[in-house]
Write a protein that holds these residues in place. Structure first.
Motif, PDB file in Angstrom:
ATOM      1  N   THR A  62     -18.673  18.731   8.375  1.00 43.36           N
ATOM      2  CA  THR A  62     -17.954  19.931   9.224  1.00 43.36           C
ATOM      3  C   THR A  62     -18.292  20.404  10.155  1.00 43.36           C
ATOM      4  O   THR A  62     -17.972  21.841  10.541  1.00 43.36           O
ATOM      5  N   ILE A  63     -19.252  19.774  11.209  1.00 48.90           N
ATOM      6  CA  ILE A  63     -20.273  20.633  12.432  1.00 48.90           C
ATOM      7  C   ILE A  63     -20.088  19.824  13.684  1.00 48.90           C
ATOM      8  O   ILE A  63     -19.052  18.682  13.528  1.00 48.90           O
ATOM      9  N   GLY A  64     -19.668  20.377  14.688  1.00 44.00           N
ATOM     10  CA  GLY A  64     -20.141  19.982  16.160  1.00 44.00           C
ATOM     11  C   GLY A  64     -18.511  19.759  16.718  1.00 44.00           C
ATOM     12  O   GLY A  64     -18.305  20.822  15.524  1.00 44.00           O
ATOM     13  N   PRO A  65     -18.218  19.280  17.560  1.00 42.62           N
ATOM     14  CA  PRO A  65     -16.602  19.457  18.151  1.00 42.62           C
ATOM     15  C   PRO A  65     -15.537  19.199  16.703  1.00 42.62           C
ATOM     16  O   PRO A  65     -15.629  18.515  15.783  1.00 42.62           O
ATOM     17  N   TRP A  66     -14.294  20.332  16.740  1.00 39.54           N
ATOM     18  CA  TRP A  66     -13.062  20.797  15.386  1.00 39.54           C
ATOM     19  C   TRP A  66     -12.519  18.312  16.222  1.00 39.54           C
ATOM     20  O   TRP A  66     -12.143  17.661  15.102  1.00 39.54           O
ATOM     21  N   GLU A  67     -12.822  18.508  16.594  1.00 43.72           N
ATOM     22  CA  GLU A  67     -11.634  16.771  16.772  1.00 43.72           C
ATOM     23  C   GLU A  67     -12.858  15.544  16.391  1.00 43.72           C
ATOM     24  O   GLU A  67     -11.958  14.420  15.798  1.00 43.72           O
ATOM     25  N   GLU A  68     -13.662  15.976  15.992  1.00 39.91           N
ATOM     26  CA  GLU A  68     -14.397  14.932  15.276  1.00 39.91           C
ATOM     27  C   GLU A  68     -14.876  15.082  13.834  1.00 39.91           C
ATOM     28  O   GLU A  68     -16.001  14.386  13.653  1.00 39.91           O
ATOM     29  N   ARG A  69     -14.204  16.043  13.848  1.00 37.92           N
ATOM     30  CA  ARG A  69     -14.664  16.089  11.889  1.00 37.92           C
ATOM     31  C   ARG A  69     -13.877  15.373  10.937  1.00 37.92           C
ATOM     32  O   ARG A  69     -12.653  15.659  11.390  1.00 37.92           O
ATOM     33  N   PRO A  70     -13.735  14.820  10.501  1.00 34.94           N
ATOM     34  CA  PRO A  70     -13.192  13.407   9.879  1.00 34.94           C
ATOM     35  C   PRO A  70     -12.437  14.017   8.991  1.00 34.94           C
ATOM     36  O   PRO A  70     -10.851  14.014   8.210  1.00 34.94           O
ATOM     37  N   GLY A  71     -13.004  15.352   8.267  1.00 34.28           N
ATOM     38  CA  GLY A  71     -11.882  16.712   7.111  1.00 34.28           C
ATOM     39  C   GLY A  71     -12.242  15.577   5.687  1.00 34.28           C
ATOM     40  O   GLY A  71     -12.722  14.705   5.939  1.00 34.28           O
ATOM     41  N   HIS A  72     -11.270  16.489   4.685  1.00 29.28           N
ATOM     42  CA  HIS A  72     -11.572  15.407   3.309  1.00 29.28           C
ATOM     43  C   HIS A  72     -11.055  16.195   2.660  1.00 29.28           C
ATOM     44  O   HIS A  72     -10.238  16.879   2.534  1.00 29.28           O
ATOM     45  N   TYR A  73      -9.929  15.407   1.904  1.00 31.60           N
ATOM     46  CA  TYR A  73      -9.960  15.625   0.506  1.00 31.60           C
ATOM     47  C   TYR A  73      -9.861  16.388  -0.876  1.00 31.60           C
ATOM     48  O   TYR A  73     -11.226  15.583  -1.308  1.00 31.60           O
ATOM     49  N   GLY A  74     -10.170  17.528  -1.037  1.00 30.45           N
ATOM     50  CA  GLY A  74     -10.008  18.881  -2.107  1.00 30.45           C
ATOM     51  C   GLY A  74      -9.442  17.902  -4.016  1.00 30.45           C
ATOM     52  O   GLY A  74      -9.341  18.540  -3.343  1.00 30.45           O
TER      53      GLY A  74
END
Length: 659
Positions: A276-288
């Motif tokens: 969840t850190i670094g450039p937003w484009e490189e954040r994989p996201g996740h299913y809660g």
């Protein structure tokens, strides 16, 4: 008007004011009123300082509190990752504009971002497309709030083997009213190209959608589409009006990011700070998987630290203890998890030259975040491997960062902990009567050992609380009064949950309710405003003398506002009778300035009254002057009410001035 009518009128008038000091209609007109004497010992010999950290906030990604809430990103599933890595995948809530004979879309593993490999392939079959153009649209989180005169920053990535002619638009929900648009014409997009532009709104629509359309035949790949208002709080990405509601509570700490959100139903879906850190484009996201929705993790570990800083609050980082609701990491194989947590602390506290601190600095925050508190897991004490895992984390953190305060999940209020800790976590949810009686809970708690962090409390019984009732708030106020009086052992407390999007009521009630463009505080939110000056103030002993005392809860503090000093006496009347109250403050080393003294009351005509979008101020504090303010005074407490008397002090000694 006759004599009896006049008497009745005076009674109603006094009740509406919620206070009578010199009015002659107290006991005479309220035959059923109870009597009580509240004695306050204001001597500094018996006074005690309340911890500076006593009241704060707990944020969990639940009820779309972050995604579609305080985080101002308007596009939902901006990277097309929510459908999973197996393609073609579901792209909800994206949809096509046009019919399937004109346009075909599917996800492919074609992105330029290695952590977010999914991109959308849009194939346009028509030369003269229906209604002029075809494409895709995104409604955001139950509609985007687009307001006239404001600008919205669009960032996205596109690729095509041919020149592209696209139009980016904001339209109302049916696509008929165009509010903003901009053309994208580019002849050189054979490699992925970042597109950045601003959309200026020419109108207002509370349920808008973002559209990307074309009338040109061809294939275009699209990825990482972000649309943010240009006026977020301090440019940090937070929705301003929600931030202002938090700031009005003057929180001393921010516990984040959960909650069950930290654990996950399964470890594979737990919150992973590094992703969840670094450039937003490189954040994989996740299913809660606990609260059943996808987050792009634009609101990540860095943003939570930034949010705490913006609020002037101490950050409290709750990390996963190698335990979810359904699986656990054996203590013998926990070392990578421990190392990961140490890295997270370095990210927050390390110098800008350190491995992880340099990443923080590259994100725009060269100064260290003052991370002083961490919690090992959430509600995990009864899990089989928690004790062993806890000690692994505890020992490593204590060695590397001896000043950090470590919080255990295990409740030490009734029996000693089996492991070392600086604080222990205490959660309580129940009906209103139970929470009211919990005001005395920590009176019986041992003063030895770790301090108490009541990180989650609320009345959540459906019959008592509904979507946030007066009754719930009064019980919670009594509980907080008890925490004030026991703040020698209780050092922190926060209500839960904090936010709820009205479109995703997974958990009721909550402190703040919002949709895409509105927000209001529940009675439990407004109740907390009575306690926002308590942290760091001085508390005085009080005694209630009354046959009705089992329905009352009271505390007294001295607090300072800039250069002004006040004696605040709070009292909850949790019963159905009015109370003729005598307040007697002894040992007061200052005069009372009646002109600056006030009384504030939270009550309503019905115990179960709630606030709503249509009536957001149905149950809110009412403040008025206190012309009869004095060391000894008479007051009327209406049934089911929270009352705060703020006596302005003319002068004060050196001890008070040091507050």
């Amino acid at each position: 008007m006759g004599t009896d009518d006049a008497a009745t009128c005076r009674t109603v008038f006094c009740t509406l004011l919620l206070l009578t000091l010199s009015c002659d209609c107290l006991a005479a007109d309220l035959d059923l009123a109870k009597t009580a004497v509240l004695e306050v010992n204001t001597s500094w010999v018996v006074a005690r300082k309340i911890p500076q950290t006593l009241f704060g906030l707990f944020f969990e990604e639940i009820n779309h509190a972050g995604a579609g809430g305080i985080w101002a990103e308007l596009v939902s599933n901006r990277g097309f990752e929510a459908g999973g890595l197996n393609t073609p995948s579901n792209i909800d809530p994206w949809s096509i504009i046009g019919d399937e004979s004109s346009i075909y879309v599917q996800t492919e593993r074609a992105s330029c971002f290695s952590k977010n490999i999914i991109a959308l392939r849009m194939e346009v079959h028509c030369d003269e497309c229906p209604a002029g153009s075809v494409g895709i649209y995104n409604p955001g989180f139950w509609g985007m709030n687009i307001e006239e005169g404001k600008t919205y920053n669009l960032v996205m990535y596109i690729r095509s083997m041919e020149p592209v002619e696209l139009t980016a638009s904001l339209t109302c929900f049916d696509g008929l009213q165009n509010i903003a648009s901009a053309d994208i014409v580019d002849n050189n997009v054979s490699d992925w190209r970042k597109i950045e532009l601003q959309l200026f709104a020419r109108g207002t629509c509370r349920t808008s959608r973002f559209e990307l359309t074309t009338s040109k035949r061809g294939v275009i790949w699209i990825d990482q589409v972000s649309l943010m208002p240009s006026d977020t709080y301090k440019g940090h990405g937070f929705r301003k009006e929600l931030i202002h509601m938090l700031m009005d509570l003057r929180p001393q700490f921010l516990r984040f990011p959960g909650g069950c959100f930290v654990e996950g139903d399964w470890l594979r879906n737990a919150f992973r700070w590094r992703e969840t850190i670094g450039p937003w484009e490189e954040r994989p996201g996740h299913y809660g998987d606990v609260w059943k929705y996808w987050t792009d993790d634009g609101l990540g570990y860095y943003e939570f630290l930034q949010l705490a800083e913006d609020l002037g609050a101490e950050p409290i980082w709750v990390f996963n203890a190698g335990i979810s609701h359904n699986d656990e990491v054996d203590t013998t194989t926990l070392a990578p998890f421990v190392e990961d947590v140490l890295n997270s602390i370095e990210f927050a506290r390390g110098s800008s030259e350190s491995t992880w601190g340099s990443i923080r600095a590259a994100m725009g925050h060269s100064e260290r975040f003052p991370l002083k508190y961490v919690a090992i897991g959430n509600e995990d004490c009864d899990k089989q491997l928690y004790q062993g895992n806890y000690l692994m984390f505890y020992n490593a953190i204590r060695e590397a960062y001896p000043d950090i305060q470590i919080i255990s999940n295990c409740d030490g209020s009734s029996k000693p902990l089996h492991h070392p800790a600086d604080l222990y976590d205490f959660h309580v949810y129940s009906n209103a009567t139970f929470i009211f009686l919990m005001k005395d809970k920590f009176t019986r708690t041992s003063r030895k050992g770790p301090k108490v962090f009541v990180s989650e409390y609320a009345v959540n019984d459906a019959m008592d609380a509904g979507n946030g009732s007066l009754l719930a708030s009064l019980a919670e106020a009594a509980f907080l009064i008890g925490l004030e009086k026991n703040s020698d052992i209780v050092h922190m407390a926060s209500y839960a949950p904090l936010f709820i999007n009205d479109n995703d009521r997974s958990w009721n009630p909550d402190a703040i309710v919002f949709n895409s463009w509105q927000q209001y505080g529940t009675p439990s939110y407004w109740m907390q405003t009575f306690f926002r000056e308590s942290s760091g103030s001085v508390i005085h002993p009080v005694r209630i003398a009354s046959s009705y005392s089992s329905s009352l809860a009271a505390s007294a503090i001295t607090w300072k506002d800039n250069e002004d000093m006040f004696l605040r006496i709070k009292i909850v009347n949790f019963g159905s009778h009015a109370v003729n109250l005598t307040i007697s403050a002894t040992g007061l080393q200052a005069g009372v300035d009646t002109a600056r003294s006030t009384v504030t009351v939270l009550t309503s005509s019905d115990l179960l009254d709630e606030n709503s979008f249509s009536d957001p101020n149905k149950v809110v504090p009412v403040r008025s002057g206190l012309p009869g303010a004095a060391e000894k005074m008479q007051a009327l407490l209406v049934p089911y009410s929270l009352t705060s008397f703020d006596l302005a002090l003319d002068q004060y000694g050196g001890l008070v001035a040091e507050m």
